[in-house]
Design a protein around this motif. Structure first.
Motif, PDB file in Angstrom:
ATOM      1  N   MET A  87       0.752  -1.192  -0.155  1.00 30.82           N
ATOM      2  CA  MET A  87      -0.039  -0.083   0.154  1.00 30.82           C
ATOM      3  C   MET A  87       0.329   1.038   0.027  1.00 30.82           C
ATOM      4  N   LEU A  88       1.695   1.044   0.602  1.00 30.15           N
ATOM      5  CA  LEU A  88       2.829   1.921   0.884  1.00 30.15           C
ATOM      6  C   LEU A  88       3.310   2.942  -0.727  1.00 30.15           C
ATOM      7  N   LYS A  89       4.003   1.572  -0.835  1.00 33.78           N
ATOM      8  CA  LYS A  89       4.527   1.421  -2.163  1.00 33.78           C
ATOM      9  C   LYS A  89       3.904   2.117  -3.343  1.00 33.78           C
ATOM     10  N   TYR A  90       2.063   2.178  -3.093  1.00 34.69           N
ATOM     11  CA  TYR A  90       1.346   2.605  -4.110  1.00 34.69           C
ATOM     12  C   TYR A  90       1.545   3.909  -4.201  1.00 34.69           C
ATOM     13  N   LEU A  91       0.624   4.473  -2.740  1.00 33.37           N
ATOM     14  CA  LEU A  91       0.973   5.252  -2.645  1.00 33.37           C
ATOM     15  C   LEU A  91       1.490   6.166  -3.137  1.00 33.37           C
ATOM     16  N   SER A  92       3.236   5.986  -2.247  1.00 27.35           N
ATOM     17  CA  SER A  92       4.253   6.972  -2.869  1.00 27.35           C
ATOM     18  C   SER A  92       4.773   7.204  -4.649  1.00 27.35           C
ATOM     19  N   GLY A  93       3.681   5.621  -5.550  1.00 27.40           N
ATOM     20  CA  GLY A  93       4.151   6.172  -6.780  1.00 27.40           C
ATOM     21  C   GLY A  93       2.577   6.786  -7.316  1.00 27.40           C
ATOM     22  N   ARG A  94       1.574   7.150  -7.178  1.00 23.52           N
ATOM     23  CA  ARG A  94       0.721   8.010  -6.939  1.00 23.52           C
ATOM     24  C   ARG A  94       1.029   9.061  -6.768  1.00 23.52           C
ATOM     25  N   THR A  95       1.505   9.259  -5.563  1.00 23.76           N
ATOM     26  CA  THR A  95       1.859  10.865  -5.444  1.00 23.76           C
ATOM     27  C   THR A  95       2.887  11.516  -6.037  1.00 23.76           C
ATOM     28  N   GLY A  96       3.908  10.444  -6.426  1.00 25.55           N
ATOM     29  CA  GLY A  96       4.711  10.533  -7.554  1.00 25.55           C
ATOM     30  C   GLY A  96       4.376  11.177  -8.994  1.00 25.55           C
ATOM     31  N   GLN A  97       2.710  10.313  -8.740  1.00 22.29           N
ATOM     32  CA  GLN A  97       2.633  10.924 -10.777  1.00 22.29           C
ATOM     33  C   GLN A  97       1.397  11.987 -10.195  1.00 22.29           C
ATOM     34  N   ALA A  98       1.522  12.562  -9.411  1.00 21.57           N
ATOM     35  CA  ALA A  98       0.652  13.762  -9.357  1.00 21.57           C
ATOM     36  C   ALA A  98       1.686  14.694  -9.135  1.00 21.57           C
ATOM     37  N   LEU A  99       2.248  14.162  -8.730  1.00 21.18           N
ATOM     38  CA  LEU A  99       3.731  15.599  -8.696  1.00 21.18           C
ATOM     39  C   LEU A  99       4.623  16.121  -9.935  1.00 21.18           C
ATOM     40  N   LEU A 100       4.206  14.642 -10.796  1.00 15.32           N
ATOM     41  CA  LEU A 100       4.681  15.141 -12.165  1.00 15.32           C
ATOM     42  C   LEU A 100       3.594  15.874 -12.692  1.00 15.32           C
ATOM     43  N   VAL A 101       2.052  15.425 -12.604  1.00 14.05           N
ATOM     44  CA  VAL A 101       1.083  15.756 -13.742  1.00 14.05           C
ATOM     45  C   VAL A 101       1.066  17.368 -12.763  1.00 14.05           C
ATOM     46  N   LEU A 102       1.238  17.870 -11.370  1.00  8.13           N
ATOM     47  CA  LEU A 102       1.181  19.425 -11.575  1.00  8.13           C
ATOM     48  C   LEU A 102       2.674  19.898 -12.246  1.00  8.13           C
ATOM     49  N   TRP A 103       3.840  19.756 -12.147  1.00 10.94           N
ATOM     50  CA  TRP A 103       4.713  20.322 -12.406  1.00 10.94           C
ATOM     51  C   TRP A 103       4.481  20.356 -14.467  1.00 10.94           C
ATOM     52  N   ALA A 104       3.883  19.252 -15.127  1.00  8.55           N
ATOM     53  CA  ALA A 104       3.961  19.807 -16.700  1.00  8.55           C
ATOM     54  C   ALA A 104       2.640  20.601 -16.321  1.00  8.55           C
ATOM     55  N   ALA A 105       1.367  20.473 -16.147  1.00  9.35           N
ATOM     56  CA  ALA A 105       0.396  21.765 -15.877  1.00  9.35           C
ATOM     57  C   ALA A 105       1.445  23.276 -14.780  1.00  9.35           C
ATOM     58  N   PHE A 106       2.037  23.344 -14.217  1.00  2.00           N
ATOM     59  CA  PHE A 106       2.593  24.660 -14.271  1.00  2.00           C
ATOM     60  C   PHE A 106       3.594  24.626 -15.221  1.00  2.00           C
ATOM     61  N   THR A 107       4.648  23.903 -16.106  1.00  2.00           N
ATOM     62  CA  THR A 107       5.493  24.327 -17.268  1.00  2.00           C
ATOM     63  C   THR A 107       4.405  24.433 -18.276  1.00  2.00           C
ATOM     64  N   LEU A 108       3.055  23.802 -18.807  1.00  2.00           N
ATOM     65  CA  LEU A 108       2.402  23.906 -20.408  1.00  2.00           C
ATOM     66  C   LEU A 108       1.474  25.613 -20.154  1.00  2.00           C
ATOM     67  N   SER A 109       1.295  25.816 -18.784  1.00  3.78           N
ATOM     68  CA  SER A 109       0.805  27.293 -18.363  1.00  3.78           C
ATOM     69  C   SER A 109       1.336  28.004 -18.460  1.00  3.78           C
ATOM     70  N   PHE A 110       2.820  27.717 -18.096  1.00  2.41           N
ATOM     71  CA  PHE A 110       3.799  29.068 -18.170  1.00  2.41           C
ATOM     72  C   PHE A 110       4.113  29.772 -19.202  1.00  2.41           C
ATOM     73  N   ILE A 111       4.207  28.772 -20.173  1.00  2.00           N
ATOM     74  CA  ILE A 111       5.103  28.938 -21.211  1.00  2.00           C
ATOM     75  C   ILE A 111       3.731  29.477 -22.246  1.00  2.00           C
ATOM     76  N   LEU A 112       2.402  29.397 -22.500  1.00  2.00           N
ATOM     77  CA  LEU A 112       1.338  29.780 -23.114  1.00  2.00           C
ATOM     78  C   LEU A 112       0.945  30.737 -22.693  1.00  2.00           C
ATOM     79  N   LEU A 113       1.161  31.053 -20.894  1.00  2.00           N
ATOM     80  CA  LEU A 113       0.713  32.593 -20.377  1.00  2.00           C
ATOM     81  C   LEU A 113       1.993  33.709 -21.355  1.00  2.00           C
TER      82      LEU A 113
END
Length: 314
Positions: A1-27
């Motif tokens: 469960m801990l491994k699954y939680l850490s994996g999903r948290t890492g994916q969430a952080l990656l999505v947030l970084w991608a959202a920040f990068t794309l929004s920064f470039i577009l703006l």
């Protein structure tokens, strides 16, 4: 469960970084300059040298990659920057406007879920075929209704025609009635569609036939045995729809002239206030990612088969 939680948290952080990068470039590639829009006004009487100093103070004269790293570092520290048009920290603007949007979003989603439940379960309990077909066709009608158009129609009918809900100076809760309905109706459509299909699928399972054979009533089987299993796909679509819920809340606030993130976003777009727009995008992305992560963590609690599958995989 801990491994699954850490994996999903890492994916969430990656999505947030991608959202920040794309929004920064577009703006950054948007035409216009917020600093020039505000400080080049002849009424302010600023010289070109003073305007250049203002650009330097806001960090607009440094290379784009340095602006990206500087902004990213500030976001990681919780510093969302300053609004050029308002001259105050973006965090202060969000603190003043976010509660109203959250109130509208939560109430709208609650009503949408209630509408979806009523349409799905009533359509399965009613014995009249034509009425059941009519109820099951409502989601397709709801999902095709644009939010801004629905808001205008509700104002026209309930405020101007029937005069039931005042549009000018309404009370705090009375003023929420039409915006909540405007937000809830389009969101309830996909929820109801998924729930109807899920109920039809669960009702074909063998345990439903066993429960009916033991003498359970149709409504009892529906509520005790079918409902819990049918709600699992709804959780997934509910998490996905939250992004649409936020977008609908922003449009709804604009239509009804309510203060909140919608009005703040509209002003930021007009004035090219990039810092405010970036913060609104990241708040929406963070809410979307958090709710989907929460849904993924709730699934094993609602469906024991997922726990077994996860244990077998480990």
């Amino acid at each position: 469960m801990l491994k699954y939680l850490s994996g999903r948290t890492g994916q969430a952080l990656l999505v947030l970084w991608a959202a920040f990068t794309l929004s920064f470039i577009l703006l950054q590639v948007l035409p216009g300059d917020a600093i020039l829009i505000k400080f080049q006004n002849p009424d302010m009487g600023l010289s070109p040298a003073q305007i250049a100093d203002m650009r330097a103070a806001y960090g607009a004269d440094i290379p784009l990659w340095q602006q990206y790293l500087h902004t990213l570092g500030n976001f990681l520290r919780g510093d969302l920057g300053y609004s050029i048009q308002n001259g105050v920290p973006v965090s202060a603007l969000l603190a003043a406007n976010l509660p109203a949007t959250l109130q509208l979003a939560v109430l709208g989603f609650t009503l949408a879920l209630l509408l979806a439940l009523v349409i799905a379960f009533v359509s399965n309990l009613i014995g009249f075929g034509w009425l059941k077909s009519a109820l099951q066709s409502l989601p397709a009608l709801f999902v095709s209704v644009p939010t801004f158009w629905l808001g205008i129609v509700l104002i026209q009918i309930f405020s101007f025609r029937l005069k039931l809900v005042p549009i000018i100076n309404p009370g705090e809760w009375v003023g929420l009635l039409l915006p909540i309905a405007t937000l809830a109706i389009p969101i309830s459509a996909p929820l109801a569609q998924i729930l109807i299909r899920s109920i039809d699928s669960v009702q074909t399972q063998p345990f439903v036939a066993v429960a009916r054979a033991k003498g359970a009533s149709r409504s009892g089987v529906l509520w005790r045995h079918v409902a819990r299993n049918a709600m699992l796909p709804v959780l997934t679509i509910a998490g996905i729809l939250f992004g649409e819920l936020i977008a609908g809340a922003l449009i709804t606030e604009t239509v009804f002239g309510r203060s909140g993130l919608g009005q703040l976003t509209q002003q930021a777009v007009v004035n090219q206030d990039v810092a405010v727009l970036q913060a609104v995008v990241m708040i929406s992305a963070a809410a979307f990612v958090f709710l989907n992560l929460l849904v993924d963590l709730l699934f094993p609690l609602l469906d024991p088969r997922l726990k077994t599958y996860a244990g077998a995989t480990r």
